[in-house]
Design an enzyme around this catalytic site. Structure first.
Site, PDB file in Angstrom:
ATOM      1  CE1 TYR A  23      -3.018   2.620   0.821  1.00 15.94           C
ATOM      2  CE2 TYR A  23      -1.958   3.442   2.555  1.00 15.94           C
ATOM      3  CZ  TYR A  23      -3.214   4.122   1.754  1.00 15.94           C
ATOM      4  OH  TYR A  23      -3.530   4.722   1.899  1.00 15.94           O
ATOM      5  CB  VAL A  85      -7.289  -1.781   8.637  1.00 16.76           C
ATOM      6  CG1 VAL A  85      -9.008  -2.609   7.939  1.00 16.76           C
ATOM      7  CG2 VAL A  85      -7.313  -1.717   9.338  1.00 16.76           C
ATOM      8  N   GLY A  93     -14.318   0.923  10.942  1.00 14.91           N
ATOM      9  CA  GLY A  93     -14.082   0.941  12.606  1.00 14.91           C
ATOM     10  C   GLY A  93     -13.449   0.335  13.107  1.00 14.91           C
ATOM     11  N   GLY A  95      -9.668   0.528  12.410  1.00 14.76           N
ATOM     12  CA  GLY A  95      -8.640   1.370  12.605  1.00 14.76           C
ATOM     13  C   GLY A  95      -9.254   1.838  13.462  1.00 14.76           C
ATOM     14  CG  ASN A 122      -1.813   7.485   3.493  1.00 16.30           C
ATOM     15  OD1 ASN A 122      -3.492   7.475   3.293  1.00 16.30           O
ATOM     16  ND2 ASN A 122      -1.445   6.463   4.594  1.00 16.30           N
ATOM     17  CE1 TYR A 129      -4.133   7.003  11.528  1.00 13.35           C
ATOM     18  CE2 TYR A 129      -2.352   8.313  10.497  1.00 13.35           C
ATOM     19  CZ  TYR A 129      -2.934   7.447  11.048  1.00 13.35           C
ATOM     20  OH  TYR A 129      -2.376   5.542  10.362  1.00 13.35           O
TER      21      TYR A 129
END
Length: 157
Positions: A23, A85, A93, A95, A122, A129
Site C-alpha cells: 500500500y 487495515v 471501525g 482502524g 496519505n 487521524y
C-alpha cells in the site's frame, strides 16, 4: 474484534506488514523474517507489541507499537509504528478500534503521549487521524540512520 496478538499470529502479522508495504509502495524494503519477528514480539526481551483486528474469522488489520519515554513529562509514551487495515475492511471501525485500544493501553500504563508518523501523501489516513483529534508536529523533522550509517558511527568509537 480487537485483541492482543499471540505467537500464533506471526504469519498473519507478517502478511499484513507485507500488505502495508505494498500500500505504501515500499514492498522492495521488506526483508522481514518470521522467526526474527516472532522472537522480537514474543521472545525473552520483546521489543514491540501488536494488537490484531479480526473480522469474518480472520486477521484483517494490526497495530504494532512500542514504548518510548518523554524526559519532559517523565512518563512513558506509546509509539505506533504501523497501523493497517486491509482495504476491503476499511470504513467498518477497525482502524478506530485499534486506536481506541491503544488509547486505553496508554491510559492504563500512565503514558503521556501516543505518537506516530504518516506519509505526507496519505491523505485518507491524515484526514482519519485529524478527525480523531491527532495533530501534526510540523516543527519536528524525522531523522533516520540506516544500518550502514549506524555501523560507520559505531566504528568511530
Amino acid at each position: 474484534m480487537i485483541r492482543p496478538a499471540t505467537p500464533a499470529d506471526v504469519p498473519s502479522i507478517a502478511a499484513l506488514i507485507r500488505a502495508l508495504a505494498e500500500y505504501e509502495k515500499l514492498s522492495h524494503e521488506v526483508v522481514l523474517d518470521e522467526a526474527t519477528l516472532r522472537d522480537h514480539l514474543f521472545g525473552p526481551r520483546p521489543f514491540a507489541e501488536v494488537l490484531m483486528a479480526e473480522a469474518d474469522g480472520r486477521a484483517v488489520g494490526f497495530a504494532l507499537f512500542f514504548f518510548n519515554y518523554s524526559t519532559f513529562l517523565a512518563k512513558p509514551g506509546i509509539y505506533l509504528e504501523d497501523l493497517f487495515v486491509l482495504p476491503e475492511y476499511r470504513g467498518h471501525g477497525l482502524g478506530k478500534g485499534l486506536l481506541i485500544a491503544l488509547a486505553k493501553l496508554a491510559e492504563e500504563r500512565d503514558c503521556g503521549r501516543l505518537e506516530w508518523a504518516v506519509l505526507d501523501w496519505n491523505e485518507p489516513s491524515i484526514r482519519f487521524y485529524q478527525a480523531l483529534g491527532a495533530r501534526p508536529k510540523d516543527e519536528w523533522v524525522l531523522y533516520r540512520m540506516t544500518r550502514e550509517a549506524i555501523s560507520a558511527l559505531a566504528a568511530e568509537g
